[in-house]
Design an enzyme around this catalytic site. Structure first.
Site, PDB file in Angstrom:
ATOM      1  CE  LYS A  11      34.492  85.466  32.327  1.00  0.00           C
ATOM      2  NZ  LYS A  11      34.548  84.546  33.074  1.00  0.00           N
ATOM      3  CD  GLN A  61      33.209  81.155  34.609  1.00  0.00           C
ATOM      4  OE1 GLN A  61      34.396  82.215  33.817  1.00  0.00           O
ATOM      5  NE2 GLN A  61      32.621  82.171  35.681  1.00  0.00           N
ATOM      6  CG  ASP A  94      40.432  84.585  36.349  1.00  0.00           C
ATOM      7  OD1 ASP A  94      39.645  85.140  35.618  1.00  0.00           O
ATOM      8  OD2 ASP A  94      39.977  82.507  36.085  1.00  0.00           O
TER       9      ASP A  94
END
Ligand code: GUN
Length: 313
Positions: free
Chosen positions: A58, A102, A125
């Site tokens: 990422k 994460q 997200d």
């Protein structure tokens, strides 16, 4: 079995992701011209090897597209309170447009409390209840931060010119990360949607009704050819590691390339769909090289979107 005489179309996630990333890079150039650089903070708690690989990827992609990024790596023993303080400090920073935590987090951390602490406008997200609610309420895709994998699935379908409106879409898996949000997005696109899970009665009978079949359950080769309507589009979200030679041979019989790869690396990847089932479809996303490639592209897209929406630029 094949559908008619046509070979199924392989939906190339890597090519579609490249297209999206090029568009994002262009938007970053426009942002720079307006005087700001979109910025992403990624929080990785502890040292989970798979998560480390995802997070590095990422951060690397941010660099390629001109997005500022920061990787924060609190130790595995961090408390929920310590992590909340970290999120709060990122919420307050003007140079950070997106915050990604994460998952999975260590078991002692209150995941929901942490996800809820991210400012909804920085929630790249799309996991915050406000964003989940906006998606469910039918917000326009331009105005909502939707979860990356579901958003990637919709991009694959649209950019591959696969009709969604009026189609029967069946989603196997009811996770908050994929199953539920992709179902919302498909409803917003006017599909008729069924969500299946471990308690669904006669699953093959339900999946055989699907014009669009989405498998997101995390079980290697779970969807077999008898579960697929001839001519359906299959979206395979699974990424499952095979570490036994006999499993590789079962899913990829006589496939020399797979066997060689397995001998070299000691593992091979299969999705949630038995590769033999793809032959029944008219189009499918391969594993690897399908939906997986889209997730990071959509994260980049969400970061630029968050930056724009926050600045109303
Ligand atoms: N872990 C597995 N998939 C995801 C994802 O889409 N976002 C985050 N934050 N963590 C994940």
């Amino acid at each position: 079995m094949t559908f008619g005489t046509e070979k199924p179309r392989v939906l190339d996630g890597i090519a579609i992701a490249a297209e999206i990333k090029a568009e994002v890079a262009q938007q970053v150039t426009e942002a720079l011209a307006q005087g700001y650089t979109p910025g992403l903070a990624v929080i990785l708690v502890g040292e989970v090897p798979a998560s480390q690989i995802y997070v590095r990827s990422k951060v690397k992609t941010c660099g390629e597209l001109g997005i500022y990024s920061e990787m924060l790596t609190p130790v595995a023993e961090s408390t929920t309170e310590e992590l909340l303080a970290l999120v709060d400090s990122l919420n307050k920073r003007d140079d950070i447009d997106g915050i990604l935590i994460q998952l999975p987090l260590p078991a002692h951390v209150d995941t929901n409390k942490l996800l809820d602490a991210v400012l909804p406008e920085k929630d790249v997200d799309g996991f915050h209840p406000i964003n989940a609610g906006r998606l469910l309420s039918g917000a326009s895709p331009d105005e909502v931060l939707a979860p990356c994998t579901p958003a990637g699935i919709i991009e694959v379908l649209k950019r591959s010119k696969i009709a969604i409106a009026g189609q029967n879409a069946v989603v196997i898996g009811r996770s908050n990360i994929v199953g539920k949000p992709v179902a919302s997005m498909l409803i917003n696109e006017s599909a008729t949607v069924t969500i299946c899970h471990s308690k669904t009665k006669d699953l093959p009978a339900v999946t055989r009704e699907a014009d669009i079949l989405i498998a997101a359950i995390g079980r290697p080769g779970f969807v077999t050819a008898d579960m697929v309507k001839p001519g359906a589009t299959i979206i395979d979200v699974g990424i499952n590691r095979l570490d036994k030679a006999e499993d590789v041979e079962r899913f990829f019989p006589g496939n020399e390339k797979r066997r060689e790869g397995f001998e070299k690396r000691g593992s091979s990847i299969v999705g949630d769909v038995d590769p033999a089932a793809f032959a029944v479809s008219s189009a499918f996303t391969p594993v690897p090289g399908g939906v997986g490639a889209l997730t990071i592209a959509m994260l980049m897209s969400n970061t630029v979107k968050a930056a724009k929406l926050r600045r109303k630029s």
